[in-house]
Design a protein around this motif. Structure first.
Motif, PDB file in Angstrom:
ATOM      1  N   VAL A   1     -55.897  62.572  11.835  1.00  0.00           N
ATOM      2  CA  VAL A   1     -54.483  62.381  12.148  1.00  0.00           C
ATOM      3  C   VAL A   1     -54.048  61.068  11.527  1.00  0.00           C
ATOM      4  O   VAL A   1     -54.580  60.004  11.842  1.00  0.00           O
ATOM      5  N   ARG A   2     -53.076  61.163  10.620  1.00  0.00           N
ATOM      6  CA  ARG A   2     -52.616  60.002   9.860  1.00  0.00           C
ATOM      7  C   ARG A   2     -51.449  59.286  10.519  1.00  0.00           C
ATOM      8  O   ARG A   2     -51.312  58.078  10.418  1.00  0.00           O
ATOM      9  N   SER A   3     -50.558  60.047  11.152  1.00  0.00           N
ATOM     10  CA  SER A   3     -49.400  59.427  11.800  1.00  0.00           C
ATOM     11  C   SER A   3     -48.862  60.362  12.866  1.00  0.00           C
ATOM     12  O   SER A   3     -49.166  61.559  12.881  1.00  0.00           O
ATOM     13  N   LEU A   4     -48.070  59.781  13.749  1.00  0.00           N
ATOM     14  CA  LEU A   4     -47.332  60.583  14.710  1.00  0.00           C
ATOM     15  C   LEU A   4     -45.903  60.075  14.751  1.00  0.00           C
ATOM     16  O   LEU A   4     -45.640  58.897  14.549  1.00  0.00           O
ATOM     17  N   TYR A   5     -44.990  61.015  14.958  1.00  0.00           N
ATOM     18  CA  TYR A   5     -43.570  60.689  14.979  1.00  0.00           C
ATOM     19  C   TYR A   5     -42.968  61.317  16.229  1.00  0.00           C
ATOM     20  O   TYR A   5     -42.978  62.541  16.383  1.00  0.00           O
ATOM     21  N   LEU A   6     -42.494  60.468  17.124  1.00  0.00           N
ATOM     22  CA  LEU A   6     -41.846  60.924  18.348  1.00  0.00           C
ATOM     23  C   LEU A   6     -40.335  60.900  18.151  1.00  0.00           C
ATOM     24  O   LEU A   6     -39.787  59.894  17.701  1.00  0.00           O
ATOM     25  N   ASP A   7     -39.696  61.986  18.505  1.00  0.00           N
ATOM     26  CA  ASP A   7     -38.242  62.073  18.434  1.00  0.00           C
ATOM     27  C   ASP A   7     -37.743  62.452  19.816  1.00  0.00           C
ATOM     28  O   ASP A   7     -38.125  63.502  20.348  1.00  0.00           O
ATOM     29  N   ARG A   8     -36.910  61.600  20.394  1.00  0.00           N
ATOM     30  CA  ARG A   8     -36.445  61.849  21.758  1.00  0.00           C
ATOM     31  C   ARG A   8     -35.560  63.071  21.834  1.00  0.00           C
ATOM     32  O   ARG A   8     -35.433  63.681  22.883  1.00  0.00           O
ATOM     33  N   ARG A   9     -34.924  63.437  20.710  1.00  0.00           N
ATOM     34  CA  ARG A   9     -34.156  64.679  20.707  1.00  0.00           C
ATOM     35  C   ARG A   9     -35.146  65.822  20.672  1.00  0.00           C
ATOM     36  O   ARG A   9     -35.952  65.931  19.781  1.00  0.00           O
ATOM     37  N   GLY A  10     -35.109  66.644  21.627  1.00  0.00           N
ATOM     38  CA  GLY A  10     -36.049  67.761  21.682  1.00  0.00           C
ATOM     39  C   GLY A  10     -36.801  67.808  22.998  1.00  0.00           C
ATOM     40  O   GLY A  10     -36.645  68.765  23.702  1.00  0.00           O
ATOM     41  N   PRO A  11     -37.531  66.870  23.415  1.00  0.00           N
ATOM     42  CA  PRO A  11     -38.263  65.869  22.642  1.00  0.00           C
ATOM     43  C   PRO A  11     -39.337  66.535  21.775  1.00  0.00           C
ATOM     44  O   PRO A  11     -39.902  67.543  22.141  1.00  0.00           O
ATOM     45  N   THR A  12     -39.574  65.928  20.616  1.00  0.00           N
ATOM     46  CA  THR A  12     -40.451  66.502  19.609  1.00  0.00           C
ATOM     47  C   THR A  12     -41.516  65.494  19.186  1.00  0.00           C
ATOM     48  O   THR A  12     -41.248  64.303  19.115  1.00  0.00           O
ATOM     49  N   LEU A  13     -42.713  65.985  18.903  1.00  0.00           N
ATOM     50  CA  LEU A  13     -43.789  65.168  18.361  1.00  0.00           C
ATOM     51  C   LEU A  13     -44.283  65.840  17.085  1.00  0.00           C
ATOM     52  O   LEU A  13     -44.586  67.033  17.077  1.00  0.00           O
ATOM     53  N   THR A  14     -44.339  65.068  16.002  1.00  0.00           N
ATOM     54  CA  THR A  14     -44.833  65.579  14.727  1.00  0.00           C
ATOM     55  C   THR A  14     -46.059  64.778  14.328  1.00  0.00           C
ATOM     56  O   THR A  14     -46.006  63.558  14.228  1.00  0.00           O
ATOM     57  N   LEU A  15     -47.168  65.478  14.131  1.00  0.00           N
ATOM     58  CA  LEU A  15     -48.409  64.857  13.678  1.00  0.00           C
ATOM     59  C   LEU A  15     -48.589  65.138  12.193  1.00  0.00           C
ATOM     60  O   LEU A  15     -48.459  66.280  11.751  1.00  0.00           O
ATOM     61  N   ARG A  16     -48.876  64.100  11.424  1.00  0.00           N
ATOM     62  CA  ARG A  16     -49.241  64.269  10.002  1.00  0.00           C
ATOM     63  C   ARG A  16     -50.749  64.203   9.954  1.00  0.00           C
ATOM     64  O   ARG A  16     -51.365  63.229  10.388  1.00  0.00           O
ATOM     65  N   LEU A  17     -51.372  65.257   9.443  1.00  0.00           N
ATOM     66  CA  LEU A  17     -52.831  65.322   9.495  1.00  0.00           C
ATOM     67  C   LEU A  17     -53.428  65.958   8.257  1.00  0.00           C
ATOM     68  O   LEU A  17     -52.769  66.709   7.545  1.00  0.00           O
ATOM     69  N   ASP A  18     -54.685  65.614   8.022  1.00  0.00           N
ATOM     70  CA  ASP A  18     -55.487  66.242   6.972  1.00  0.00           C
ATOM     71  C   ASP A  18     -56.292  67.347   7.633  1.00  0.00           C
ATOM     72  O   ASP A  18     -57.033  67.088   8.595  1.00  0.00           O
ATOM     73  N   LEU A  19     -56.149  68.556   7.120  1.00  0.00           N
ATOM     74  CA  LEU A  19     -56.929  69.665   7.661  1.00  0.00           C
ATOM     75  C   LEU A  19     -58.361  69.577   7.143  1.00  0.00           C
ATOM     76  O   LEU A  19     -58.589  69.141   6.017  1.00  0.00           O
ATOM     77  N   PRO A  20     -59.314  69.999   7.967  1.00  0.00           N
ATOM     78  CA  PRO A  20     -60.699  69.996   7.485  1.00  0.00           C
ATOM     79  C   PRO A  20     -60.885  71.140   6.483  1.00  0.00           C
ATOM     80  O   PRO A  20     -60.460  72.260   6.715  1.00  0.00           O
ATOM     81  N   GLY A  21     -61.424  70.839   5.376  1.00  0.00           N
ATOM     82  CA  GLY A  21     -61.650  71.858   4.359  1.00  0.00           C
ATOM     83  C   GLY A  21     -60.444  72.074   3.470  1.00  0.00           C
ATOM     84  O   GLY A  21     -59.334  72.278   3.942  1.00  0.00           O
ATOM     85  N   PHE A  22     -60.675  71.993   2.179  1.00  0.00           N
ATOM     86  CA  PHE A  22     -59.630  72.229   1.199  1.00  0.00           C
ATOM     87  C   PHE A  22     -59.352  73.732   1.131  1.00  0.00           C
ATOM     88  O   PHE A  22     -60.260  74.544   1.350  1.00  0.00           O
ATOM     89  N   PRO A  23     -58.119  74.137   0.840  1.00  0.00           N
ATOM     90  CA  PRO A  23     -57.799  75.572   0.768  1.00  0.00           C
ATOM     91  C   PRO A  23     -58.716  76.329  -0.186  1.00  0.00           C
ATOM     92  O   PRO A  23     -59.100  75.827  -1.237  1.00  0.00           O
ATOM     93  N   ASP A  24     -59.027  77.566   0.190  1.00  0.00           N
ATOM     94  CA  ASP A  24     -59.853  78.399  -0.686  1.00  0.00           C
ATOM     95  C   ASP A  24     -58.995  79.138  -1.721  1.00  0.00           C
ATOM     96  O   ASP A  24     -59.528  79.793  -2.611  1.00  0.00           O
ATOM     97  N   ARG A  25     -57.665  79.003  -1.604  1.00  0.00           N
ATOM     98  CA  ARG A  25     -56.745  79.552  -2.602  1.00  0.00           C
ATOM     99  C   ARG A  25     -55.763  78.446  -3.032  1.00  0.00           C
ATOM    100  O   ARG A  25     -54.564  78.521  -2.778  1.00  0.00           O
TER     101      ARG A  25
END
Length: 167
Positions: A30-54
């Protein structure tokens, strides 16, 4: 088999374009998190394990080895965070609860994140990049979305709400 979290993603097709089966969220960086009080919403920026197979050909041509995306949670409640020092690598568990809710837990060395949210997740801001020798993600990103491709070639500053607050 599709991991349980992927069954909650309302726009899963954006991931299955690149993965035969979406990867589990363990270990996830998890690289970052962004909290937005409207919603309220949480957005996580993350690296998935394993590179895509396509992967896209341009990703292979440019030596990309990491796939990053944002995962957005709506109607966030009971938010608790302790020991945040990104990037954080650990297990991101999404457990179904009653009334179309989920409990989300991020357990990592020195960090603990818990919250509940709606069980409708959204994936966006997908990109591939080559991780720097120090593991950071500050280099060139190859974005999936056409608008993101035109606007960004590297990660924008953390104050860029249109990037971090919208998937």
């Amino acid at each position: 088999m599709t991991p349980a979290w992927a069954g909650l993603v309302r726009n899963l097709a954006v991931l299955t374009d690149f993965y035969t089966s979406p990867p589990p969220l363990e270990p996830v960086k998890v690289r970052s998190l962004y909290l937005d009080r409207r919603g309220p919403t949480l957005t996580l920026r993350l690296d998935l394990p394993g590179f895509p197979d396509r992967p896209r050909p341009e990703w292979e041509q440019n030596g990309c080895d990491t796939f990053q995306c944002q995962l957005q949670f709506l109607a966030v409640d009971d938010f608790k965070l302790r020991g945040w020092n990104p990037p954080v690598t650990g297990s991101l568990d999404v457990e179904p609860r009653e009334e179309r809710r989920v409990l989300v837990l991020l357990g990592a060395d020195g960090t603990r994140l818990t919250f509940s949210s709606s069980d409708s997740l959204t994936v966006g801001k997908m990109s591939a990049y080559r991780a720097a020798p120090d593991g950071m993600d500050h280099g060139r990103h190859y974005y999936v979305g056409k608008v993101d491709q035109m606007r960004y070639s590297v990660l924008p500053d953390p104050g860029e709400k249109t990037f971090y607050g919208r998937v």
